[in-house]
Design a protein around this motif. Structure first.
Motif, PDB file in Angstrom:
ATOM      1  N   ALA A  91       0.816  -1.208   0.000  1.00  0.00           N
ATOM      2  CA  ALA A  91       0.000   0.000   0.000  1.00  0.00           C
ATOM      3  C   ALA A  91       0.852   1.262   0.000  1.00  0.00           C
ATOM      4  N   LYS A  92       2.042   1.166   0.563  1.00  0.00           N
ATOM      5  CA  LYS A  92       2.930   2.332   0.620  1.00  0.00           C
ATOM      6  C   LYS A  92       3.378   2.775  -0.775  1.00  0.00           C
ATOM      7  N   LYS A  93       3.329   1.857  -1.740  1.00  0.00           N
ATOM      8  CA  LYS A  93       3.762   2.181  -3.097  1.00  0.00           C
ATOM      9  C   LYS A  93       2.599   2.553  -4.012  1.00  0.00           C
ATOM     10  N   LYS A  94       1.371   2.435  -3.497  1.00  0.00           N
ATOM     11  CA  LYS A  94       0.215   2.759  -4.330  1.00  0.00           C
ATOM     12  C   LYS A  94       0.011   4.270  -4.401  1.00  0.00           C
ATOM     13  N   GLU A  95      -0.589   4.686  -5.500  1.00  0.00           N
ATOM     14  CA  GLU A  95      -0.812   6.117  -5.725  1.00  0.00           C
ATOM     15  C   GLU A  95      -1.819   6.676  -4.724  1.00  0.00           C
ATOM     16  N   LEU A  96      -1.459   7.806  -4.132  1.00  0.00           N
ATOM     17  CA  LEU A  96      -2.369   8.528  -3.244  1.00  0.00           C
ATOM     18  C   LEU A  96      -2.318   9.998  -3.651  1.00  0.00           C
ATOM     19  N   ALA A  97      -3.188  10.351  -4.578  1.00  0.00           N
ATOM     20  CA  ALA A  97      -3.195  11.706  -5.131  1.00  0.00           C
ATOM     21  C   ALA A  97      -3.902  12.663  -4.178  1.00  0.00           C
ATOM     22  N   VAL A  98      -3.420  13.900  -4.147  1.00  0.00           N
ATOM     23  CA  VAL A  98      -4.015  14.936  -3.312  1.00  0.00           C
ATOM     24  C   VAL A  98      -4.609  16.011  -4.217  1.00  0.00           C
ATOM     25  N   VAL A  99      -5.888  16.314  -3.993  1.00  0.00           N
ATOM     26  CA  VAL A  99      -6.587  17.343  -4.756  1.00  0.00           C
ATOM     27  C   VAL A  99      -7.114  18.377  -3.773  1.00  0.00           C
ATOM     28  N   GLU A 100      -6.825  19.642  -4.004  1.00  0.00           N
ATOM     29  CA  GLU A 100      -7.348  20.696  -3.140  1.00  0.00           C
ATOM     30  C   GLU A 100      -8.841  20.872  -3.394  1.00  0.00           C
ATOM     31  N   VAL A 101      -9.614  20.973  -2.325  1.00  0.00           N
ATOM     32  CA  VAL A 101     -11.065  21.050  -2.475  1.00  0.00           C
ATOM     33  C   VAL A 101     -11.472  22.262  -3.312  1.00  0.00           C
ATOM     34  N   GLY A 102     -10.727  23.356  -3.187  1.00  0.00           N
ATOM     35  CA  GLY A 102     -11.051  24.548  -3.955  1.00  0.00           C
ATOM     36  C   GLY A 102     -10.854  24.371  -5.446  1.00  0.00           C
ATOM     37  N   ASP A 103      -9.995  23.402  -5.831  1.00  0.00           N
ATOM     38  CA  ASP A 103      -9.780  23.137  -7.252  1.00  0.00           C
ATOM     39  C   ASP A 103     -10.901  22.307  -7.852  1.00  0.00           C
ATOM     40  N   LEU A 104     -11.676  21.657  -6.983  1.00  0.00           N
ATOM     41  CA  LEU A 104     -12.795  20.849  -7.466  1.00  0.00           C
ATOM     42  C   LEU A 104     -14.083  21.650  -7.553  1.00  0.00           C
ATOM     43  N   LEU A 105     -14.449  22.240  -6.417  1.00  0.00           N
ATOM     44  CA  LEU A 105     -15.772  22.854  -6.368  1.00  0.00           C
ATOM     45  C   LEU A 105     -15.890  23.723  -5.122  1.00  0.00           C
ATOM     46  N   THR A 106     -16.607  24.811  -5.247  1.00  0.00           N
ATOM     47  CA  THR A 106     -16.958  25.655  -4.103  1.00  0.00           C
ATOM     48  C   THR A 106     -18.474  25.779  -4.069  1.00  0.00           C
ATOM     49  N   VAL A 107     -19.070  25.300  -2.991  1.00  0.00           N
ATOM     50  CA  VAL A 107     -20.525  25.301  -2.854  1.00  0.00           C
ATOM     51  C   VAL A 107     -20.902  26.007  -1.562  1.00  0.00           C
ATOM     52  N   GLU A 108     -21.924  26.821  -1.617  1.00  0.00           N
ATOM     53  CA  GLU A 108     -22.385  27.494  -0.416  1.00  0.00           C
ATOM     54  C   GLU A 108     -23.150  26.508   0.465  1.00  0.00           C
ATOM     55  N   SER A 109     -22.928  26.630   1.767  1.00  0.00           N
ATOM     56  CA  SER A 109     -23.603  25.759   2.713  1.00  0.00           C
ATOM     57  C   SER A 109     -25.096  26.042   2.734  1.00  0.00           C
ATOM     58  N   ARG A 110     -25.895  24.982   2.857  1.00  0.00           N
ATOM     59  CA  ARG A 110     -27.347  25.128   2.951  1.00  0.00           C
ATOM     60  C   ARG A 110     -27.849  24.957   4.375  1.00  0.00           C
ATOM     61  N   LEU A 111     -26.948  24.583   5.255  1.00  0.00           N
ATOM     62  CA  LEU A 111     -27.305  24.401   6.660  1.00  0.00           C
ATOM     63  C   LEU A 111     -26.329  25.177   7.535  1.00  0.00           C
ATOM     64  N   GLU A 112     -26.782  25.556   8.708  1.00  0.00           N
ATOM     65  CA  GLU A 112     -25.919  26.240   9.661  1.00  0.00           C
ATOM     66  C   GLU A 112     -26.068  25.583  11.025  1.00  0.00           C
ATOM     67  N   THR A 113     -24.936  25.341  11.672  1.00  0.00           N
ATOM     68  CA  THR A 113     -24.951  24.779  13.021  1.00  0.00           C
ATOM     69  C   THR A 113     -24.458  25.858  13.981  1.00  0.00           C
ATOM     70  N   PRO A 114     -25.355  26.604  14.601  1.00  0.00           N
ATOM     71  CA  PRO A 114     -24.919  27.712  15.461  1.00  0.00           C
ATOM     72  C   PRO A 114     -24.230  27.242  16.733  1.00  0.00           C
ATOM     73  N   LYS A 115     -24.599  26.073  17.232  1.00  0.00           N
ATOM     74  CA  LYS A 115     -24.021  25.625  18.493  1.00  0.00           C
ATOM     75  C   LYS A 115     -24.289  24.141  18.696  1.00  0.00           C
TER      76      LYS A 115
END
Length: 257
Positions: free
Chosen positions: A197-221
């Protein structure tokens, strides 16, 4: 066959949880982290399917901060071919719609034949992400499966319903399924596979490079449940119980004040 399995890292549920200083989530320091239990079954089923068809490409995807890579390595050691880490340090602030949107954005042009997710996560437990991904990708979706079979492009599954009832459902691939506990017996990674597993590919993608979506829910507390004292059990004849209850209400409450 191209297969995608989605995995989430969650804190060990036996950990001692504390609310963070902002009161918006739990304090993540000093917690032990592991693969979401429902996702262990989805990873195992994805691997079993790949072994059944004899060929294919199995990708495991997870969203979160850098620490999730250690948990992803377990999925790679179990038998996944490659991993995709969507780097997002604020994943805990995202609602199910945002998480599903990120997964769907990654998968939309990959032509996956099968997508596996857990039924729900152990920390949030919304049970929404898999269904939302299927809707966004316009795929048939079978939820809470406890039995899975694949035959010549057809998925035959059993869903767990209320009261222990199991419903048989079929769908033509591509299809998304969400996996319930008991679907299979997740394997333990062997030492040779851990090393591979140490030799298998583990690609890193920044979330901002994929998609930016506005939240539809809010957790105040959020807050921990209030501690309550144990209940009192009264025993005896009905007449005696009435007298005991009235006495307790007078002594310990303001009912008769």
């Amino acid at each position: 066959m191209k297969i995608l399995v989605c995995m989430k890292q969650v804190p060990d549920m036996e950990s001692k949880f504390r609310i963070n200083d902002q009161g918006s989530w739990y304090d993540e320091s000093d917690l032990a982290w592991r693969m979401n239990e429902y996702d262990e079954y989805s990873v195992e089923q994805a691997i079993l399917l790949k072994e059944q068809v004899g060929e294919g490409d199995l990708t495991v995807l997870s969203i979160g901060p850098k620490r999730i890579q250690e948990t992803m390595k377990k999925a790679l050691a179990m038998g996944c071919d490659r991993g995709v880490h969507v780097n997002d340090v604020k994943v805990h602030e995202k609602d199910p719609f945002e998480i599903a949107s990120i997964i769907a954005e990654f998968a939309k042009d990959k032509n996956f034949d099968m997508i596996f997710t857990g039924m729900q996560s152990q920390d949030r437990g919304s049970g929404q992400v898999g269904v939302l991904v299927a809707e966004m990708l316009n795929l048939p979706c079978i939820t809470t499966i406890v039995d899975f079979a694949f035959d010549n492009g057809t998925v035959n599954a059993k869903r767990e319903l209320e009261g222990g009832v199991k419903a048989k459902v079929s769908a033509q691939a591509p299809v998304l399924v969400t996996c319930q506990l008991g679907l299979n017996s997740p394997r333990y990674p062997t030492l040779p596979n851990i090393m591979k597993a140490k030799k298998k590919e583990l690609a890193v993608v920044e979330v901002g490079d994929l998609l930016t979506v506005e939240s539809r829910l809010e957790t105040p507390k959020i807050s921990l449940p209030e501690k309550k004292s144990g209940g009192l059990i009264l025993e005896g004849e009905v007449g005696d119980l009435v007298e005991q209850l009235v006495t307790l209400l007078k002594e310990r409450t303001t009912v008769f004040a």
